[in-house]
Motif scaffolding. Structure first.
Motif, PDB file in Angstrom:
ATOM      1  N   GLY A  76      54.633  42.830  33.209  1.00  0.00           N
ATOM      2  CA  GLY A  76      55.018  43.607  34.381  1.00  0.00           C
ATOM      3  C   GLY A  76      53.839  44.137  35.169  1.00  0.00           C
ATOM      4  O   GLY A  76      53.992  45.054  35.985  1.00  0.00           O
ATOM      5  N   LEU A  77      52.658  43.557  34.953  1.00  0.00           N
ATOM      6  CA  LEU A  77      51.452  43.984  35.657  1.00  0.00           C
ATOM      7  C   LEU A  77      51.075  42.957  36.718  1.00  0.00           C
ATOM      8  O   LEU A  77      51.458  41.780  36.623  1.00  0.00           O
ATOM      9  N   THR A  78      50.297  43.384  37.687  1.00  0.00           N
ATOM     10  CA  THR A  78      49.884  42.486  38.763  1.00  0.00           C
ATOM     11  C   THR A  78      48.377  42.295  38.738  1.00  0.00           C
ATOM     12  O   THR A  78      47.624  43.228  39.033  1.00  0.00           O
ATOM     13  N   PRO A  79      47.901  41.099  38.382  1.00  0.00           N
ATOM     14  CA  PRO A  79      46.456  40.850  38.462  1.00  0.00           C
ATOM     15  C   PRO A  79      46.025  40.768  39.919  1.00  0.00           C
ATOM     16  O   PRO A  79      46.626  40.016  40.705  1.00  0.00           O
ATOM     17  N   VAL A  80      45.001  41.557  40.283  1.00  0.00           N
ATOM     18  CA  VAL A  80      44.568  41.601  41.678  1.00  0.00           C
ATOM     19  C   VAL A  80      43.214  40.943  41.886  1.00  0.00           C
ATOM     20  O   VAL A  80      42.820  40.663  43.024  1.00  0.00           O
ATOM     21  N   ALA A  81      42.485  40.710  40.807  1.00  0.00           N
ATOM     22  CA  ALA A  81      41.156  40.111  40.922  1.00  0.00           C
ATOM     23  C   ALA A  81      40.719  39.632  39.548  1.00  0.00           C
ATOM     24  O   ALA A  81      41.321  39.960  38.519  1.00  0.00           O
ATOM     25  N   CYS A  82      39.633  38.858  39.536  1.00  0.00           N
ATOM     26  CA  CYS A  82      39.033  38.377  38.290  1.00  0.00           C
ATOM     27  C   CYS A  82      37.535  38.668  38.331  1.00  0.00           C
ATOM     28  O   CYS A  82      36.883  38.442  39.353  1.00  0.00           O
ATOM     29  N   GLY A  83      37.009  39.180  37.234  1.00  0.00           N
ATOM     30  CA  GLY A  83      35.579  39.429  37.115  1.00  0.00           C
ATOM     31  C   GLY A  83      35.033  38.717  35.887  1.00  0.00           C
ATOM     32  O   GLY A  83      35.616  38.810  34.810  1.00  0.00           O
ATOM     33  N   ILE A  84      33.941  37.991  36.058  1.00  0.00           N
ATOM     34  CA  ILE A  84      33.347  37.234  34.955  1.00  0.00           C
ATOM     35  C   ILE A  84      31.869  37.588  34.853  1.00  0.00           C
ATOM     36  O   ILE A  84      31.148  37.575  35.855  1.00  0.00           O
ATOM     37  N   ALA A  85      31.425  37.909  33.650  1.00  0.00           N
ATOM     38  CA  ALA A  85      30.012  38.193  33.396  1.00  0.00           C
ATOM     39  C   ALA A  85      29.452  37.102  32.504  1.00  0.00           C
ATOM     40  O   ALA A  85      30.081  36.716  31.514  1.00  0.00           O
ATOM     41  N   VAL A  86      28.273  36.597  32.851  1.00  0.00           N
ATOM     42  CA  VAL A  86      27.619  35.562  32.053  1.00  0.00           C
ATOM     43  C   VAL A  86      26.138  35.908  31.884  1.00  0.00           C
ATOM     44  O   VAL A  86      25.565  36.647  32.699  1.00  0.00           O
ATOM     45  N   PRO A  87      25.497  35.371  30.849  1.00  0.00           N
ATOM     46  CA  PRO A  87      24.063  35.611  30.670  1.00  0.00           C
ATOM     47  C   PRO A  87      23.221  34.644  31.499  1.00  0.00           C
ATOM     48  O   PRO A  87      23.743  33.689  32.065  1.00  0.00           O
ATOM     49  N   GLY A  88      21.914  34.920  31.567  1.00  0.00           N
ATOM     50  CA  GLY A  88      20.998  34.009  32.253  1.00  0.00           C
ATOM     51  C   GLY A  88      20.690  34.455  33.666  1.00  0.00           C
ATOM     52  O   GLY A  88      20.716  35.638  33.987  1.00  0.00           O
ATOM     53  N   GLY A 107      29.673  50.705  24.073  1.00  0.00           N
ATOM     54  CA  GLY A 107      29.620  49.640  23.074  1.00  0.00           C
ATOM     55  C   GLY A 107      29.774  48.274  23.698  1.00  0.00           C
ATOM     56  O   GLY A 107      29.350  48.028  24.831  1.00  0.00           O
ATOM     57  N   ASP A 108      30.423  47.367  22.966  1.00  0.00           N
ATOM     58  CA  ASP A 108      30.516  45.996  23.479  1.00  0.00           C
ATOM     59  C   ASP A 108      31.653  45.811  24.495  1.00  0.00           C
ATOM     60  O   ASP A 108      31.934  44.707  24.922  1.00  0.00           O
ATOM     61  N   GLU A 109      32.287  46.908  24.900  1.00  0.00           N
ATOM     62  CA  GLU A 109      33.282  46.831  25.977  1.00  0.00           C
ATOM     63  C   GLU A 109      32.638  46.910  27.359  1.00  0.00           C
ATOM     64  O   GLU A 109      33.283  46.660  28.374  1.00  0.00           O
ATOM     65  N   ALA A 110      31.350  47.283  27.399  1.00  0.00           N
ATOM     66  CA  ALA A 110      30.691  47.519  28.681  1.00  0.00           C
ATOM     67  C   ALA A 110      30.727  46.290  29.587  1.00  0.00           C
ATOM     68  O   ALA A 110      30.937  46.408  30.801  1.00  0.00           O
ATOM     69  N   GLY A 111      30.515  45.103  29.024  1.00  0.00           N
ATOM     70  CA  GLY A 111      30.487  43.892  29.835  1.00  0.00           C
ATOM     71  C   GLY A 111      31.809  43.623  30.530  1.00  0.00           C
ATOM     72  O   GLY A 111      31.841  43.313  31.729  1.00  0.00           O
ATOM     73  N   CYS A 112      32.902  43.749  29.794  1.00  0.00           N
ATOM     74  CA  CYS A 112      34.234  43.544  30.387  1.00  0.00           C
ATOM     75  C   CYS A 112      34.527  44.578  31.463  1.00  0.00           C
ATOM     76  O   CYS A 112      35.018  44.258  32.545  1.00  0.00           O
ATOM     77  N   LEU A 113      34.224  45.835  31.132  1.00  0.00           N
ATOM     78  CA  LEU A 113      34.490  46.910  32.089  1.00  0.00           C
ATOM     79  C   LEU A 113      33.654  46.714  33.357  1.00  0.00           C
ATOM     80  O   LEU A 113      34.134  46.895  34.474  1.00  0.00           O
ATOM     81  N   GLY A 114      32.392  46.331  33.177  1.00  0.00           N
ATOM     82  CA  GLY A 114      31.525  46.108  34.327  1.00  0.00           C
ATOM     83  C   GLY A 114      31.966  44.921  35.165  1.00  0.00           C
ATOM     84  O   GLY A 114      31.886  44.948  36.402  1.00  0.00           O
ATOM     85  N   ALA A 115      32.430  43.857  34.505  1.00  0.00           N
ATOM     86  CA  ALA A 115      32.935  42.693  35.244  1.00  0.00           C
ATOM     87  C   ALA A 115      34.136  43.088  36.089  1.00  0.00           C
ATOM     88  O   ALA A 115      34.288  42.643  37.233  1.00  0.00           O
ATOM     89  N   ALA A 116      34.984  43.951  35.530  1.00  0.00           N
ATOM     90  CA  ALA A 116      36.156  44.434  36.282  1.00  0.00           C
ATOM     91  C   ALA A 116      35.723  45.277  37.472  1.00  0.00           C
ATOM     92  O   ALA A 116      36.255  45.135  38.579  1.00  0.00           O
ATOM     93  N   LEU A 117      34.744  46.165  37.265  1.00  0.00           N
ATOM     94  CA  LEU A 117      34.242  47.001  38.366  1.00  0.00           C
ATOM     95  C   LEU A 117      33.670  46.140  39.482  1.00  0.00           C
ATOM     96  O   LEU A 117      33.895  46.409  40.668  1.00  0.00           O
ATOM     97  N   LEU A 118      32.908  45.116  39.100  1.00  0.00           N
ATOM     98  CA  LEU A 118      32.308  44.222  40.102  1.00  0.00           C
ATOM     99  C   LEU A 118      33.387  43.533  40.931  1.00  0.00           C
ATOM    100  O   LEU A 118      33.263  43.416  42.159  1.00  0.00           O
ATOM    101  N   ALA A 119      34.439  43.087  40.258  1.00  0.00           N
ATOM    102  CA  ALA A 119      35.543  42.423  40.957  1.00  0.00           C
ATOM    103  C   ALA A 119      36.263  43.389  41.896  1.00  0.00           C
ATOM    104  O   ALA A 119      36.607  43.032  43.032  1.00  0.00           O
ATOM    105  N   LEU A 120      36.456  44.622  41.441  1.00  0.00           N
ATOM    106  CA  LEU A 120      37.112  45.624  42.299  1.00  0.00           C
ATOM    107  C   LEU A 120      36.246  45.969  43.506  1.00  0.00           C
ATOM    108  O   LEU A 120      36.745  46.139  44.611  1.00  0.00           O
ATOM    109  N   ASP A 121      34.932  46.066  43.283  1.00  0.00           N
ATOM    110  CA  ASP A 121      34.023  46.341  44.399  1.00  0.00           C
ATOM    111  C   ASP A 121      34.107  45.246  45.453  1.00  0.00           C
ATOM    112  O   ASP A 121      34.032  45.518  46.661  1.00  0.00           O
ATOM    113  N   ALA A 122      34.258  43.999  44.997  1.00  0.00           N
ATOM    114  CA  ALA A 122      34.298  42.866  45.922  1.00  0.00           C
ATOM    115  C   ALA A 122      35.568  42.881  46.776  1.00  0.00           C
ATOM    116  O   ALA A 122      35.603  42.277  47.849  1.00  0.00           O
TER     117      ALA A 122
END
Length: 306
Positions: free
Chosen positions: A65-77, A289-304
């Protein structure tokens, strides 16, 4: 539709595993899962897995019952965030992969692509240990050392997508050769991998950096020496970072941050000794902790989206 129904599909892709989540705009995770990257299969297979997992997460959002509004992906390199291209990654094997466009086509959602350390820094600056301090330097210390400079909630990517490579500051000109080819880089002396390697060279016993820290605290002279050398080198690197960026807070993340006060207390003292007219930054451990990458990817997508 209210923001309570909206989520971002977020993926943090590492050389070994992917941390994946559905994240609300306020930073709350409503669903999380992990998948193996299996980089040995080659970059095309990894891209296929990323797209399949992202599509699966979007499907779970709709089913709940949720609506995905964006996708954020973080990769190394090296990541060209402006073009949405994973330029190069030794861990995953990416070479000029247009990952943002591939995900946008598969999911039909606005997509943002970011660098794993920069988005981790973004999350720590806005939601974690650097919250409400404006100017933050996030330093991830693990197999290597990398950083993100976050000002007003935005992390600079640099002209070529390679900003924040603090691990390649020259701190010991006669030191061990770095993976980049030059001797004496910070990460060749003070990363978790370098600490374990240095102790093994001297003692002939393979150990982790955490074990070196434990042995140093227990009073073992060799471990104390290796740990102290690493802390001194880190302090040199951070003093350079503070001279360049003049931040209010330095957030230490990555595997080595788990040493807690065993790292932060001597590091704080050593950094203080190196500062003259520069203001001393607050030095703290990462909070997410190790949730930072996912949370940051989401923030980046929302900013966009804005």
């Amino acid at each position: 539709m209210t923001s309570g129904d909206e989520v971002v599909v977020a993926l943090d892709v590492g050389g070994t595993g992917m941390k994946c989540a559905l994240v609300r705009p306020d930073g709350t995770m409503v669903h999380a899962e992990r998948h193996a990257t299996e980089a040995a299969r080659g970059p095309e297979a990894v891209v296929g897995t990323i797209l399949d997992v992202a599509e699966g997460l979007a499907g779970k959002a709709h089913a709940g019952g949720l609506t995905p509004v964006a996708c954020g992906i973080a990769v190394p390199g090296v990541v060209d965030e402006a073009r949405g291209v994973a330029v190069w990654s030794a861990n995953v094997g990416f070479r000029d992969v247009p990952l943002r466009e591939l995900a946008r086509r598969r999911l039909g959602l606005p997509t943002a692509l970011g660098h794993d350390v920069r988005v981790g820094g973004l999350a720590e600056a806005r939601l974690g240990a650097g919250r409400d301090t404006g100017h933050v330097l996030f330093v991830a210390i693990g197999t290597g050392i990398a950083a993100a400079h976050v000002v007003g909630g935005s992390a600079a990517a640099g002209a070529h997508g390679a900003a924040g490579e603090i691990g390649h500051i020259l701190v010991r000109p006669e030191g061990p050769r770095c993976g980049c080819g030059r001797p004496g880089c910070l990460e060749a002396v003070a990363s978790a991998a370098a600490i374990g390697r240095r102790y093994a060279e001297l003692a002939g016993v393979p150990v982790t950096a955490a074990e070196v820290a434990d042995r140093a605290v227990a009073g073992e002279p060799l471990a104390d020496r290796v740990w102290r050398e690493a802390v001194e080198a880190l302090a040199d690197g951070l003093a350079t970072g503070q001279a360049l960026f003049d931040v209010a807070t330095i957030v230490i993340g990555g595997g080595l941050a788990q040493a807690g006060p065993r790292l932060l207390d001597p590091l704080r003292a050593a950094l203080r000794e190196r500062l003259t007219f520069h203001r001393e930054p607050r030095l703290v451990a990462a909070a997410l902790g190790d949730e930072a990458g996912c949370l940051g990817a989401a923030l980046l997508a929302l900013d966009a989206l804005n």
